[in-house]
Design a protein around this motif. Sequence first.
Motif, short mmCIF file in Angstrom:
data_model
loop_
_atom_site.label_atom_id
_atom_site.label_comp_id
_atom_site.label_asym_id
_atom_site.label_seq_id
_atom_site.Cartn_x
_atom_site.Cartn_y
_atom_site.Cartn_z
N MET A 1 0.81 -1.22 0.00
CA MET A 1 0.00 0.00 0.00
C MET A 1 0.84 1.27 0.00
N LEU A 2 2.18 1.16 0.04
CA LEU A 2 3.01 2.34 -0.03
C LEU A 2 2.80 3.02 -1.38
N PRO A 3 2.80 4.34 -1.45
CA PRO A 3 2.45 5.04 -2.67
C PRO A 3 3.19 4.57 -3.92
N ILE A 4 4.52 4.47 -3.84
CA ILE A 4 5.25 4.12 -5.05
C ILE A 4 4.89 2.71 -5.52
N ASN A 5 4.73 1.77 -4.59
CA ASN A 5 4.34 0.41 -4.96
C ASN A 5 2.94 0.39 -5.56
N LEU A 6 2.01 1.06 -4.88
CA LEU A 6 0.62 1.07 -5.32
C LEU A 6 0.48 1.71 -6.70
N LEU A 7 1.19 2.79 -6.94
CA LEU A 7 1.06 3.49 -8.21
C LEU A 7 1.67 2.68 -9.36
N VAL A 8 2.77 2.01 -9.10
CA VAL A 8 3.35 1.14 -10.13
C VAL A 8 2.38 0.01 -10.46
N GLU A 9 1.76 -0.55 -9.43
CA GLU A 9 0.79 -1.63 -9.66
C GLU A 9 -0.40 -1.13 -10.46
N LEU A 10 -0.90 0.06 -10.13
CA LEU A 10 -2.02 0.63 -10.88
C LEU A 10 -1.63 0.90 -12.33
N GLY A 11 -0.39 1.36 -12.54
CA GLY A 11 0.08 1.59 -13.91
C GLY A 11 0.12 0.31 -14.73
N ILE A 12 0.55 -0.77 -14.12
CA ILE A 12 0.59 -2.05 -14.82
C ILE A 12 -0.83 -2.52 -15.16
N ILE A 13 -1.73 -2.35 -14.21
CA ILE A 13 -3.12 -2.73 -14.46
C ILE A 13 -3.69 -1.90 -15.60
N ALA A 14 -3.37 -0.61 -15.64
CA ALA A 14 -3.86 0.27 -16.71
C ALA A 14 -3.37 -0.21 -18.07
N ILE A 15 -2.09 -0.57 -18.16
CA ILE A 15 -1.53 -1.06 -19.43
C ILE A 15 -2.22 -2.35 -19.87
N VAL A 16 -2.45 -3.25 -18.94
CA VAL A 16 -3.14 -4.51 -19.26
C VAL A 16 -4.55 -4.24 -19.75
N LEU A 17 -5.26 -3.35 -19.08
CA LEU A 17 -6.63 -3.04 -19.47
C LEU A 17 -6.70 -2.43 -20.87
N MET A 18 -5.70 -1.63 -21.23
CA MET A 18 -5.71 -0.98 -22.54
C MET A 18 -5.55 -1.97 -23.69
N ALA A 19 -5.14 -3.19 -23.37
CA ALA A 19 -5.01 -4.23 -24.39
C ALA A 19 -6.25 -5.11 -24.46
N THR A 20 -7.29 -4.72 -23.73
CA THR A 20 -8.52 -5.51 -23.69
C THR A 20 -9.69 -4.64 -24.14
N ARG A 21 -10.88 -5.18 -24.04
CA ARG A 21 -12.07 -4.42 -24.40
C ARG A 21 -12.36 -3.31 -23.37
N PHE A 22 -11.58 -3.29 -22.29
CA PHE A 22 -11.72 -2.24 -21.28
C PHE A 22 -10.67 -1.15 -21.47
N ALA A 23 -10.30 -0.91 -22.73
CA ALA A 23 -9.23 0.06 -23.03
C ALA A 23 -9.57 1.45 -22.51
N GLY A 24 -10.83 1.84 -22.60
CA GLY A 24 -11.22 3.16 -22.11
C GLY A 24 -10.97 3.30 -20.62
N LEU A 25 -11.32 2.27 -19.87
CA LEU A 25 -11.08 2.28 -18.43
C LEU A 25 -9.58 2.31 -18.16
N GLY A 26 -8.80 1.57 -18.96
CA GLY A 26 -7.36 1.56 -18.80
C GLY A 26 -6.74 2.93 -19.00
N ARG A 27 -7.23 3.67 -20.03
CA ARG A 27 -6.71 5.02 -20.28
C ARG A 27 -7.04 5.96 -19.13
N LYS A 28 -8.24 5.86 -18.60
CA LYS A 28 -8.62 6.70 -17.46
C LYS A 28 -7.77 6.37 -16.24
N LEU A 29 -7.56 5.07 -16.00
CA LEU A 29 -6.74 4.67 -14.86
C LEU A 29 -5.30 5.13 -15.03
N ALA A 30 -4.79 5.08 -16.27
CA ALA A 30 -3.42 5.55 -16.52
C ALA A 30 -3.30 7.04 -16.24
#
Length: 255
Positions: A1-30
């Motif tokens: 839950m430390l900021p740098i760890n959490l933000l890196v994890e969120l960034g990875i999730i955003a990249i993964v989402l952008m390669a799926t049908r949830f690309a819009g959600l991924g861009r917003k999360l990024a």
Amino acid sequence: MLPINLLVELGIIAIVLMATRFAGLGRKLAAITLVMLALAAFSPLGNLLLFPLESRFPPWNPSRGAPDGIIVLGGSVDTDLSAAHHAPVVPHAADRLFAPAELTRRYPNARIVFTGGSANLISTGPREADYSVPILESIGIPKERLIVERDSRNTYENAIFTKRLVAPKPGERWLLITSAYHMPRSMGIFRKAGFDVEAYPVDWRMGGRDDLLSFTNTARDGFDRTDVAMREWIGLVAYRLMGRTSELLPGPAKD
């Protein structure tokens, strides 16, 4: 839950989402992640989180007289690096080791305790005390005055094991040396353990109230302050939930 760890994890999730049908959600999360990274790195967020911790206990007042003992909490030495290089490596919080030297000279009858083992849950490797004690000796603390506790893995065990080791008597006055941001949790833990100590904060990470709204131009500095503060706030909440402190944010004792 430390900021740098959490933000890196969120960034990875955003990249993964952008390669799926949830690309819009991924861009917003990024986009959200990028904004949060900027806030943690450059905004006053870290200072705003640190200030309530560092200002909770004032500098120790020597006017009450000499203490009977001085407790130095570990947390300065990197045991793995020290073992690898066969020499003490002090990457942070060096003030915790420097402060006792002057106090030792000022109060020749005070007992000096260093408490710090290994942070690993199960460890048969090097202990922090093994590398910190030679530093304390090299800056003028006689070996015969040092009492060493090398089995603790966290602040809670620092308190429990140190109390067991020194058996403080009623009326004795003991100083507790640790980083200013770490002092509220440490004082709460020692009080809960039945060991009455006086705060001797060191290792400040900000200048004071004037720094509250200061921005930083170095991302690493901002991340460091934000991570240190968040780690401590998480620790305060966790220790309160576990019953290891009696208050969420312990403060000076009321006379």
